[in-house]
Every structure is written in C-alpha cells, then in structure tokens.
Design a protein around this motif. Structure first.
Motif, mmCIF file in Angstrom:
data_model
loop_
_atom_site.group_PDB
_atom_site.id
_atom_site.type_symbol
_atom_site.label_atom_id
_atom_site.label_comp_id
_atom_site.label_asym_id
_atom_site.label_seq_id
_atom_site.Cartn_x
_atom_site.Cartn_y
_atom_site.Cartn_z
ATOM 1 N N GLU A 37 12.365 13.632 -6.691
ATOM 2 C CA GLU A 37 13.405 14.360 -5.977
ATOM 3 C C GLU A 37 13.319 14.118 -4.470
ATOM 4 O OE1 GLU A 37 14.597 18.982 -5.207
ATOM 5 O OE2 GLU A 37 13.882 18.441 -7.205
ATOM 6 N N LEU A 38 12.102 14.037 -3.930
ATOM 7 C CA LEU A 38 11.929 13.937 -2.487
ATOM 8 C C LEU A 38 12.087 12.522 -1.936
ATOM 9 C CD1 LEU A 38 8.890 16.365 -2.175
ATOM 10 C CD2 LEU A 38 11.290 16.834 -1.652
ATOM 11 N N LEU A 39 11.654 11.505 -2.675
ATOM 12 C CA LEU A 39 11.711 10.128 -2.169
ATOM 13 C C LEU A 39 12.680 9.237 -2.934
ATOM 14 C CD1 LEU A 39 7.946 9.444 -1.425
ATOM 15 C CD2 LEU A 39 9.780 9.823 0.214
ATOM 16 N N GLY A 40 13.277 9.750 -3.978
ATOM 17 C CA GLY A 40 14.210 8.944 -4.757
ATOM 18 C C GLY A 40 13.502 7.996 -5.709
ATOM 19 N N GLU A 41 14.165 6.904 -6.019
ATOM 20 C CA GLU A 41 13.658 5.926 -6.986
ATOM 21 C C GLU A 41 12.478 5.150 -6.413
ATOM 22 O OE1 GLU A 41 13.750 4.038 -10.740
ATOM 23 O OE2 GLU A 41 14.990 5.676 -10.045
ATOM 24 N N GLY A 42 11.402 5.122 -7.153
ATOM 25 C CA GLY A 42 10.224 4.359 -6.775
ATOM 26 C C GLY A 42 9.684 3.651 -8.006
ATOM 27 N N PHE A 43 8.427 3.228 -7.916
ATOM 28 C CA PHE A 43 7.798 2.540 -9.037
ATOM 29 C C PHE A 43 6.396 3.078 -9.267
ATOM 30 C CE2 PHE A 43 10.913 -0.462 -7.458
ATOM 31 C CZ PHE A 43 11.542 -0.835 -8.634
ATOM 32 N N ARG A 44 5.991 3.078 -10.542
ATOM 33 C CA ARG A 44 4.621 3.401 -10.924
ATOM 34 C C ARG A 44 4.052 2.146 -11.573
ATOM 35 N NH1 ARG A 44 4.501 8.231 -14.379
ATOM 36 N NH2 ARG A 44 5.893 6.962 -15.640
ATOM 37 N N ALA A 45 2.856 1.771 -11.167
ATOM 38 C CA ALA A 45 2.204 0.597 -11.746
ATOM 39 C C ALA A 45 0.793 0.967 -12.178
ATOM 40 C CB ALA A 45 2.145 -0.534 -10.728
ATOM 41 N N SER A 46 0.436 0.557 -13.371
ATOM 42 C CA SER A 46 -0.935 0.756 -13.838
ATOM 43 C C SER A 46 -1.515 -0.602 -14.203
ATOM 44 C CB SER A 46 -0.977 1.710 -15.026
ATOM 45 O OG SER A 46 -0.162 1.228 -16.068
ATOM 46 N N ARG A 47 -2.804 -0.722 -13.954
ATOM 47 C CA ARG A 47 -3.455 -2.014 -14.173
ATOM 48 C C ARG A 47 -4.897 -1.788 -14.587
ATOM 49 N NH1 ARG A 47 -4.320 -6.905 -9.807
ATOM 50 N NH2 ARG A 47 -5.140 -8.356 -11.317
ATOM 51 N N TYR A 48 -5.344 -2.582 -15.534
ATOM 52 C CA TYR A 48 -6.739 -2.594 -15.963
ATOM 53 C C TYR A 48 -7.261 -3.996 -15.725
ATOM 54 C CZ TYR A 48 -5.366 1.763 -18.058
ATOM 55 O OH TYR A 48 -4.880 3.033 -18.232
ATOM 56 N N LEU A 49 -8.414 -4.086 -15.114
ATOM 57 C CA LEU A 49 -8.920 -5.381 -14.680
ATOM 58 C C LEU A 49 -10.422 -5.476 -14.927
ATOM 59 C CD1 LEU A 49 -8.542 -8.019 -12.959
ATOM 60 C CD2 LEU A 49 -9.048 -6.593 -10.977
ATOM 61 N N GLN A 50 -10.841 -6.552 -15.575
ATOM 62 C CA GLN A 50 -12.269 -6.802 -15.756
ATOM 63 C C GLN A 50 -12.735 -7.778 -14.686
ATOM 64 O OE1 GLN A 50 -13.423 -8.086 -19.647
ATOM 65 N NE2 GLN A 50 -15.566 -8.320 -19.074
ATOM 66 N N GLN A 51 -13.752 -7.376 -13.938
ATOM 67 C CA GLN A 51 -14.305 -8.236 -12.903
ATOM 68 C C GLN A 51 -15.017 -9.425 -13.549
ATOM 69 O OE1 GLN A 51 -13.636 -7.691 -9.753
ATOM 70 N NE2 GLN A 51 -12.649 -5.738 -10.150
ATOM 71 N N ASP A 52 -14.990 -10.569 -12.888
ATOM 72 C CA ASP A 52 -15.593 -11.785 -13.423
ATOM 73 C C ASP A 52 -17.097 -11.653 -13.640
ATOM 74 O OD1 ASP A 52 -13.164 -13.093 -13.471
ATOM 75 O OD2 ASP A 52 -13.431 -13.952 -11.474
ATOM 76 N N ASP A 53 -17.774 -10.954 -12.749
ATOM 77 C CA ASP A 53 -19.231 -10.908 -12.780
ATOM 78 C C ASP A 53 -19.814 -9.726 -13.551
ATOM 79 O OD1 ASP A 53 -18.229 -9.145 -10.935
ATOM 80 O OD2 ASP A 53 -19.848 -9.447 -9.485
ATOM 81 N N THR A 54 -18.977 -8.961 -14.267
ATOM 82 C CA THR A 54 -19.465 -7.796 -15.002
ATOM 83 C C THR A 54 -18.569 -7.517 -16.201
ATOM 84 O OG1 THR A 54 -19.989 -5.446 -14.825
ATOM 85 C CG2 THR A 54 -18.167 -6.233 -13.504
ATOM 86 N N SER A 55 -19.061 -6.712 -17.111
ATOM 87 C CA SER A 55 -18.247 -6.322 -18.264
ATOM 88 C C SER A 55 -17.475 -5.036 -17.991
ATOM 89 C CB SER A 55 -19.151 -6.131 -19.483
ATOM 90 O OG SER A 55 -20.073 -5.082 -19.247
#
Length: 90
Positions: free
Chosen positions: A8-26
């Motif tokens: 309501e206050l800022l109008g249309e925006g975006f939500r983004a979610s991301r899951y990322l595995q680092q190269d050097d760890t599990s």
C-alpha cells in the motif's frame, strides 16, 4: 525466484528468494529481498536479509514480509547549511 510484491505504501515491488551453496562448503545460504522504485521521490528501496541458516529465514519470513508491508519513504525539507549556521551565530 522473483515475484511481484505490491504494498500500500510503496506500490508494486518485487520479492526475491534465493538459496545458494558456497563452493568451499556444504552449507546452504538463504537470501530474501524486497525492492521498490519510488518514482515520485526518485529512489530505490531495498530490504534484504541473508544467512547461512535457511530454517531461520523460513521461520522469519512472515515477520519479514509484515515489515516489508510497512516500509515507506519519508522526505524532510532541511534548511540550507548557511541558514542553519546563521541561527547559531545569532
């Protein structure tokens, strides 16, 4: 994943979610971001969180979303510096 996120206050925006595995760890990191453009003021607004504990982001997501719905832009008219310093000298 990116999806529209209207508020309501800022109008249309975006939500983004991301899951990322680092190269050097599990370990898997999670990030949750919200972004809007306020054309009237000419600013971009970004709210984001990232952590290595994906469960914590999932548990906090409803609270973060509630916060995102309350974010707004405030603009104050400030006195020019020369006027402010003139008041101090008086």
């Amino acid at each position: 994943m990116v999806e529209p996120f209207p508020t309501e206050l800022l109008g249309e925006g975006f939500r983004a979610s991301r899951y990322l595995q680092q190269d050097d760890t599990s370990e898997v990191s999670a990030a949750l971001r919200y972004a809007w453009r306020d054309e009237e003021v000419g600013v971009d607004v970004v709210l984001w969180t990232a952590i290595n504990d994906t469960a914590q982001v999932i548990r906090a997501a409803p609270d973060i979303e509630e916060l995102a719905h309350k974010v707004s832009v405030a603009v104050w008219e400030l006195e020019p510096e020369d006027e402010a310093s003139a008041d101090v000298q008086s």
